[in-house]
Motif scaffolding. Sequence first.
Motif, short mmCIF file in Angstrom:
data_model
loop_
_atom_site.label_atom_id
_atom_site.label_comp_id
_atom_site.label_asym_id
_atom_site.label_seq_id
_atom_site.Cartn_x
_atom_site.Cartn_y
_atom_site.Cartn_z
N ALA A 279 47.74 29.49 42.56
CA ALA A 279 46.85 28.68 41.72
C ALA A 279 45.41 28.78 42.19
O ALA A 279 44.49 28.88 41.38
N ALA A 280 45.21 28.75 43.51
CA ALA A 280 43.86 28.85 44.06
C ALA A 280 43.23 30.21 43.70
O ALA A 280 42.05 30.28 43.33
N ARG A 281 44.03 31.27 43.80
CA ARG A 281 43.51 32.61 43.47
C ARG A 281 43.20 32.74 41.98
O ARG A 281 42.18 33.32 41.60
N GLU A 282 44.08 32.20 41.14
CA GLU A 282 43.82 32.29 39.70
C GLU A 282 42.58 31.49 39.33
O GLU A 282 41.77 31.91 38.49
N PHE A 283 42.43 30.30 39.95
CA PHE A 283 41.23 29.51 39.70
C PHE A 283 39.98 30.33 40.02
O PHE A 283 39.02 30.35 39.24
N GLU A 284 39.97 30.96 41.20
CA GLU A 284 38.79 31.73 41.61
C GLU A 284 38.52 32.87 40.63
O GLU A 284 37.36 33.14 40.30
N CYS A 285 39.57 33.53 40.15
CA CYS A 285 39.39 34.60 39.17
C CYS A 285 38.74 34.09 37.89
O CYS A 285 37.79 34.68 37.36
N LEU A 286 39.27 32.97 37.39
CA LEU A 286 38.73 32.39 36.16
C LEU A 286 37.30 31.92 36.35
O LEU A 286 36.43 32.13 35.48
N TRP A 287 37.03 31.28 37.47
CA TRP A 287 35.69 30.75 37.74
C TRP A 287 34.68 31.90 37.86
O TRP A 287 33.61 31.85 37.26
N ASN A 288 35.05 32.93 38.61
CA ASN A 288 34.14 34.05 38.82
C ASN A 288 33.91 34.83 37.53
O ASN A 288 32.79 35.30 37.26
#
Length: 296
Positions: A279-288
Motif C-alpha cells: 500500500a505504501a509503495r502504491e501510494f508513492e507511485c500514485l502521488w509521484n
Amino acid sequence: MDWASQHARKRGAPFWKAFTTGKSQTLGGIPHDTYGMTTRSVHQYVLGIIRQLGLDESECTKLQTGGPDGDLGSNEIKISHDCTTAIVDGSGVLYDPQGIDRAELARLADARQMIQEFDTSKLSSDGFRVLVDDFQITLPDGTHVQDGLSFRNTFHVNPLAAADFFVPCGGRPESIDINNVGKLFDADGTARFKYVVEGANLFFTQDARLRLEKAGVHLFKDASANKGGVTSSSLEVLAALSLTDDEFGRLMCKQSDGSLPAFYQEYVAGVQNAIEANAAREFECLWNESKATGKS
C-alpha cells in the motif's frame, strides 16, 4: 466460509482448504477483521498523505462513516492517532469538534459496539450524539433536528461534517454522487474535506470523485486503498495450496488446546507487513505520477 470449505472437503474437492478465505482460525483461515487486514492498507494512504505534506496526525481532524462495531470502522479507530470529530454508524451520529474521546472510542472498538453505547459524559459542551430513533433534538449550537434517522442518513453532507480527512469505512454505495457532491462545499466554494481515503467500496461515484479532485481535494479511491483484504485472502490461498493437509493442520490451524502455531503467527505477521508495504509503495507511485503529470 467455514461451511463451504468443509462441504467442499466432504465432496472430495482436492483444494478444499483454498475453497474460501477469511475462514475461522480452526480451519487455518486469516480473519480480516481480527488482524485489520483491509484497514492496514487504507491507513497507509492516510499516513502517506501525512508524510508527503508534513502533517502531524494527532492534529488532523477526521470524519469517519462506519462505526466501532464494524471491521473497517473498529480497526481504523485502533490503528489511527488523529483527532476524530465525527463518526456515523448504524445507530446514529457522534460528534465533537474538540475531538471524540479516543479512550472511549477504543473501548467501543474493542467490544465491537455502536456509538449508541458511547459514554456521552465524555463529550465536550459542543459535542452531541443523535441516535436514529431520536426525535425533536436540539444540538448545542441551537440547530433543531426533527428526526435522528434522517439526520444520520444525510450527515456526511451536513455543514458540520467538515474535517481534514474523510475516511469512509462504511455506508451505502453512491452516497456521494454528482447530484449531492456540491453539498460538500461551503458557500465560497471551499471543500469541507482536504483529503479523502476511501475504505468503503463505492461510497463515491466517479463523477463525484472528479468534481472533488478538480476542487483540489486529494482523493484515493477504494480500488487502491482497500485492497489489503484481497491481499490477505490471496496469501491465505497460497498457504492452503502450498501445504499438504497434514502440514496445513499442524502449521496453519488453531490447535485443540486453543493455541495458534508459531508458523501461523509468523505467516500472518508477514501478510500484514506485505499489505502495508504494498500500500505504501502504491501510494508513492500514485502521488509521484500525479505530481509529475499534474493529473489526479
